[in-house]
Design a protein around this motif. Structure first.
Motif, PDB file in Angstrom:
ATOM      1  N   LEU A  36       0.822  -1.214   0.000  1.00 34.24           N
ATOM      2  CA  LEU A  36       0.000   0.000   0.000  1.00 34.24           C
ATOM      3  C   LEU A  36       0.855   1.262   0.000  1.00 34.24           C
ATOM      4  CD1 LEU A  36      -2.894  -0.913   2.463  1.00 34.24           C
ATOM      5  CD2 LEU A  36      -2.995  -0.674  -0.024  1.00 34.24           C
ATOM      6  N   LEU A  37       1.931   1.223   0.764  1.00 34.36           N
ATOM      7  CA  LEU A  37       2.832   2.375   0.781  1.00 34.36           C
ATOM      8  C   LEU A  37       3.415   2.618  -0.604  1.00 34.36           C
ATOM      9  CD1 LEU A  37       4.152   4.520   2.557  1.00 34.36           C
ATOM     10  CD2 LEU A  37       6.009   2.902   2.966  1.00 34.36           C
TER      11      LEU A  37
ATOM     12  N   LEU B 168       2.056   1.789  -3.458  1.00 35.64           N
ATOM     13  CA  LEU B 168       0.985   2.315  -4.314  1.00 35.64           C
ATOM     14  C   LEU B 168       0.735   3.797  -4.041  1.00 35.64           C
ATOM     15  CD1 LEU B 168      -1.590  -0.619  -4.200  1.00 35.64           C
ATOM     16  CD2 LEU B 168      -0.263   0.147  -6.178  1.00 35.64           C
ATOM     17  N   LEU B 169       0.738   4.194  -2.771  1.00 36.53           N
ATOM     18  CA  LEU B 169       0.492   5.602  -2.444  1.00 36.53           C
ATOM     19  C   LEU B 169       1.606   6.504  -2.952  1.00 36.53           C
ATOM     20  CD1 LEU B 169      -0.942   5.282   1.173  1.00 36.53           C
ATOM     21  CD2 LEU B 169      -2.145   6.005  -0.898  1.00 36.53           C
ATOM     22  N   VAL B 170       2.846   6.092  -2.705  1.00 36.10           N
ATOM     23  CA  VAL B 170       3.979   6.905  -3.174  1.00 36.10           C
ATOM     24  C   VAL B 170       3.993   6.932  -4.704  1.00 36.10           C
ATOM     25  CG1 VAL B 170       6.502   7.042  -3.253  1.00 36.10           C
ATOM     26  CG2 VAL B 170       5.338   6.544  -1.094  1.00 36.10           C
TER      27      VAL B 170
ATOM     28  N   SER C 257       1.414   6.639  -6.719  1.00 33.93           N
ATOM     29  CA  SER C 257       0.321   7.509  -7.182  1.00 33.93           C
ATOM     30  C   SER C 257       0.719   8.977  -7.097  1.00 33.93           C
ATOM     31  CB  SER C 257      -0.933   7.285  -6.330  1.00 33.93           C
ATOM     32  OG  SER C 257      -1.428   6.009  -6.514  1.00 33.93           O
ATOM     33  N   TRP C 258       1.345   9.314  -6.001  1.00 34.62           N
ATOM     34  CA  TRP C 258       1.783  10.709  -5.833  1.00 34.62           C
ATOM     35  C   TRP C 258       2.810  11.091  -6.902  1.00 34.62           C
ATOM     36  CZ3 TRP C 258       6.586  12.762  -4.160  1.00 34.62           C
ATOM     37  CH2 TRP C 258       6.562  14.138  -3.910  1.00 34.62           C
TER      38      TRP C 258
ATOM     39  N   ASP D 294       3.250   9.577  -9.840  1.00 38.26           N
ATOM     40  CA  ASP D 294       2.603   9.585 -11.158  1.00 38.26           C
ATOM     41  C   ASP D 294       1.849  10.886 -11.391  1.00 38.26           C
ATOM     42  OD1 ASP D 294       3.432   7.140 -12.192  1.00 38.26           O
ATOM     43  OD2 ASP D 294       1.755   6.029 -11.313  1.00 38.26           O
TER      44      ASP D 294
ATOM     45  N   ARG E 108       3.178   3.931 -10.128  1.00 39.50           N
ATOM     46  CA  ARG E 108       2.267   3.296  -9.166  1.00 39.50           C
ATOM     47  C   ARG E 108       2.399   1.774  -9.254  1.00 39.50           C
ATOM     48  NH1 ARG E 108      -3.920   4.741  -9.624  1.00 39.50           N
ATOM     49  NH2 ARG E 108      -2.859   6.678 -10.061  1.00 39.50           N
TER      50      ARG E 108
ATOM     51  N   GLY F  59       4.240  -0.319  -6.374  1.00 41.95           N
ATOM     52  CA  GLY F  59       3.334  -1.260  -5.724  1.00 41.95           C
ATOM     53  C   GLY F  59       3.901  -2.675  -5.748  1.00 41.95           C
TER      54      GLY F  59
END
Length: 110
Positions: free
Chosen positions: A59-60, A62-64, A66-67, A69, A79, A83
Motif C-alpha cells: 500500500l505504501l 501504491l500511495l507513493v 500515485s503521488w 505519477d 504506481r 506497488g
C-alpha cells in the motif's frame, strides 16, 4: 502388574492395568489439546500480523507511486512499479519472519 486385591469378582486379571493406562493416556491427550489450543490462537494472531507485514509495504508503494505519477504525469507506471516493489519487499519480510519463527520453535523444543 496388578496389586494384591485389585482383581475381584467380575474383574479379570490385568483389567485394572488397562483402565489405569487408559486414564494416563487420556490425561496426556488433554494436556496436549490444551497446549495446542493456546498454540493455535497464537498462530492465528501471528498470521494476522503476517498479512499486515505484506499489505502495508504494498500500500505504501501504491500511495507513493500515485503521488509520483500525479507529479510527473507518467500514467500508472510508477504506481505499478512501486506497488510491486512494496509487495515484493513485504513478501520477503514475511518469509524472513516465518523462517525466524520456525528456527525459534526448533530451539524451544530441542
Amino acid at each position: 502388574m496388578t496389586s494384591p486385591g485389585s482383581e475381584g469378582p467380575g474383574h479379570p486379571p490385568g483389567e485394572r492395568d488397562a483402565l489405569h493406562e487408559g486414564v494416563v493416556r487420556f490425561g496426556a491427550r488433554r494436556r496436549r489439546w490444551a497446549w495446542e489450543r493456546g498454540r493455535s490462537l497464537g498462530l492465528a494472531l501471528s498470521l494476522v500480523g503476517l498479512g499486515w507485514l505484506v499489505v502495508l509495504p504494498a500500500l505504501l508503494g501504491l500511495l507513493v507511486g500515485s503521488w509520483l505519477d500525479a507529479r510527473f504525469r507518467t500514467g500508472l507506471v510508477l504506481r505499478a512499479g512501486l506497488g510491486l516493489l512494496g509487495l515484493s519487499l513485504g513478501c520477503a519480510s514475511a518469509w524472513r519472519y516465518v523462517a525466524r519463527q520456525l528456527r525459534r520453535g526448533d530451539r524451544g523444543h530441542g
